[in-house]
Design a protein around this motif. Structure first.
Motif, short mmCIF file in Angstrom:
data_model
loop_
_atom_site.label_atom_id
_atom_site.label_comp_id
_atom_site.label_asym_id
_atom_site.label_seq_id
_atom_site.Cartn_x
_atom_site.Cartn_y
_atom_site.Cartn_z
N ARG A 119 -7.90 -3.45 1.05
CA ARG A 119 -7.34 -2.17 0.80
C ARG A 119 -6.84 -1.75 2.55
NH1 ARG A 119 -9.35 2.01 -3.39
NH2 ARG A 119 -8.99 0.83 -5.25
N GLN A 120 -5.61 -0.89 2.58
CA GLN A 120 -5.45 -0.03 3.98
C GLN A 120 -5.89 1.41 3.18
OE1 GLN A 120 -1.01 0.14 4.38
NE2 GLN A 120 -1.22 0.61 6.41
N ASN A 121 -6.73 1.92 3.92
CA ASN A 121 -7.07 3.31 3.47
C ASN A 121 -6.38 4.51 3.76
OD1 ASN A 121 -8.84 2.62 5.46
ND2 ASN A 121 -10.36 2.26 4.06
N ALA A 161 0.70 -1.30 0.20
CA ALA A 161 -0.06 0.18 0.01
C ALA A 161 0.81 1.27 -0.08
CB ALA A 161 -0.88 -0.01 1.10
N GLY A 162 2.27 1.07 0.32
CA GLY A 162 3.06 2.33 0.51
C GLY A 162 3.25 3.17 -1.06
N TYR A 163 3.60 4.37 -0.62
CA TYR A 163 3.57 5.40 -1.68
C TYR A 163 4.65 5.28 -2.58
CZ TYR A 163 -0.50 7.70 0.76
OH TYR A 163 -1.52 7.99 1.55
N GLY A 164 5.74 4.85 -2.17
CA GLY A 164 6.72 4.53 -3.12
C GLY A 164 7.58 6.17 -3.68
N THR A 165 7.53 7.02 -2.46
CA THR A 165 7.88 8.21 -2.86
C THR A 165 9.29 8.25 -3.35
OG1 THR A 165 8.45 8.62 -0.45
CG2 THR A 165 6.20 9.27 -1.20
N ARG A 166 10.25 7.53 -2.99
CA ARG A 166 11.35 7.50 -3.41
C ARG A 166 11.81 7.33 -5.13
NH1 ARG A 166 14.13 3.37 0.45
NH2 ARG A 166 11.72 2.98 0.58
N PHE A 167 10.42 6.53 -5.35
CA PHE A 167 10.52 6.53 -7.13
C PHE A 167 9.69 7.56 -7.70
CE2 PHE A 167 12.93 2.82 -6.40
CZ PHE A 167 13.69 2.50 -7.32
P1 UTP Z 1 8.78 1.49 2.75
O1 UTP Z 1 8.57 2.72 3.61
O2 UTP Z 1 9.66 1.01 2.11
O3 UTP Z 1 7.62 1.85 1.26
O4 UTP Z 1 7.67 0.35 3.02
P2 UTP Z 1 6.97 3.08 0.66
O5 UTP Z 1 6.38 3.90 1.95
O6 UTP Z 1 6.33 2.62 -0.41
O7 UTP Z 1 8.48 3.98 0.22
P3 UTP Z 1 8.94 5.37 0.09
O8 UTP Z 1 10.09 5.22 1.27
O9 UTP Z 1 7.86 6.28 0.21
O10 UTP Z 1 9.96 5.59 -1.21
C1 UTP Z 1 7.95 -0.99 3.21
C2 UTP Z 1 6.95 -1.93 2.73
O11 UTP Z 1 5.69 -1.74 3.41
C3 UTP Z 1 4.44 -1.33 2.81
C4 UTP Z 1 5.15 -0.78 1.53
O12 UTP Z 1 4.12 -0.74 0.21
C5 UTP Z 1 6.48 -1.32 1.21
O13 UTP Z 1 6.27 -2.57 0.68
N1 UTP Z 1 3.73 -0.37 3.58
C6 UTP Z 1 4.17 0.41 4.28
C7 UTP Z 1 2.28 -0.58 3.49
O14 UTP Z 1 1.74 -1.36 2.81
N2 UTP Z 1 1.51 0.31 4.36
C8 UTP Z 1 2.05 1.22 5.07
O15 UTP Z 1 1.49 2.04 5.76
C9 UTP Z 1 3.59 1.50 5.17
#
Ligand code: UTP
Length: 277
Positions: free
Chosen positions: A101-103, A10-16
């Motif tokens: 979903r994690q909203n 669910a993370g935003y992947g902001t580093r990319f």
């Molecule tokens: P990361 O912090 O590495 O991923 O979380 P991110 O937030 O997507 O990336 P950046 O730092 O903004 O670039 C590690 C993993 O945990 C998941 C992310 O999708 C990733 O696979 N995650 C993290 C969640 O699913 N939910 C969250 O609230 C936090």
């Protein structure tokens, strides 16, 4: 036998950014395969045939990837290109996929909590697909190794790797007693410590096997630093009861959540897997 695997994606992947503005980070391809598919293959190899995904807004491409694409498949039927989708078709036939979903992004612990109904009351694997693990030639994958460790000790297992001290602040770090070579009974765990406070150089990477009492432990611990619910805090509670093993895995791991790790993984997979296939 561990039958299920959780994928918090669910993370935003902001580093990319900007690549991840409209596309999930987990769909970034390492050579010709998205990161998440490597993770699913690794879980399936370990005998985990139920894949549960914690997704969020903008992550539909992941569910689409593990579904039939009628138009495309019809278009390439009978051509030499058909072979390129056979591996994923096989993966789809051999495994079940479910999504929730994690909203709100409230941390990895919260993502795990969202998976409670998918995982139920049994031990489950967890893969953070942005950590790409590649097995040594002829060896089994990291999750399959961890399933063996779980079978032996019957408790939660975290994969660990030695990390240079300048990078240790990016990880959850364990301390423990080595009970067999590369296997530690964990007695302490710190999330993202300053290098002077790190209890060891053994960092937790994105592979876990969790026993279902983790859900109650997450509930008890609540939010930690940054208001996020950390999985490390809940794991520490299990560790205090003697129920966490850290395992120094065989194989290579690439931090594909960072640009440098992603490029390194791409070069490695291209030279060592893709070109040899
Ligand atoms: P990361 O912090 O590495 O991923 O979380 P991110 O937030 O997507 O990336 P950046 O730092 O903004 O670039 C590690 C993993 O945990 C998941 C992310 O999708 C990733 O696979 N995650 C993290 C969640 O699913 N939910 C969250 O609230 C936090």
């Amino acid at each position: 036998m561990v039958r299920k695997c959780l994928f918090p994606v669910a993370g935003y992947g902001t580093r990319f950014l900007p690549a991840t503005k409209a596309m999930p980070k987990e769909m970034l391809p390492v050579v010709n395969k998205p990161l998440v598919q490597y993770g699913v293959e690794e879980a399936s190899e370990a005998g985990m045939k139920f894949m549960g995904f914690i997704t969020g807004r903008g992550k539909r491409a992941i569910a689409d990837h593990f579904d039939i694409s009628y138009e495309l498949e019809n278009e390439i039927r009978g051509s030499s290109k058909e072979g390129l989708i056979l591996p994923i078709r096989k993966l789809m036939e051999e495994n079940d996929f479910a999504y929730t979903r994690q909203n709100e992004m409230k941390g990895l612990g919260h993502a795990v909590q969202c998976g409670q109904y998918l995982m139920g009351d049994e031990p489950f694997g967890m893969i953070l697909a942005d950590d790409l693990c590649v097995a040594d030639e002829g060896d089994i994958g990291v999750m399959a190794q961890m399933a063996q460790i779980h079978e032996k000790y019957g408790c939660s297992v975290v994969a660990v790797q030695e990390v240079p001290e300048d990078n240790i602040h990016k990880y959850g770090v364990i301390a423990g007693e080595e009970i067999e070579p590369g296997v530690f009974r964990v007695n302490n765990m710190v999330e993202k410590p300053a290098k002077e406070d790190a209890p060891s150089n053994l960092a937790i990477i994105g592979r876990y096997i969790l026993t279902p009492d983790i859900f109650a432990k997450i509930e008890e611990t609540g939010a930690g630093i940054n208001g996020e619910i950390q999985i490390t805090d809940a794991l520490l509670k299990q560790a205090q009861e003697g129920n966490v093993i850290a395992y120094k895995f065989r194989g290579r791991r690439f931090d594909c959540g960072s640009i440098e790790g992603f490029v390194e993984a791409t070069n490695y997979v291209y030279e060592n897997i893709f070109k040899k296939a």
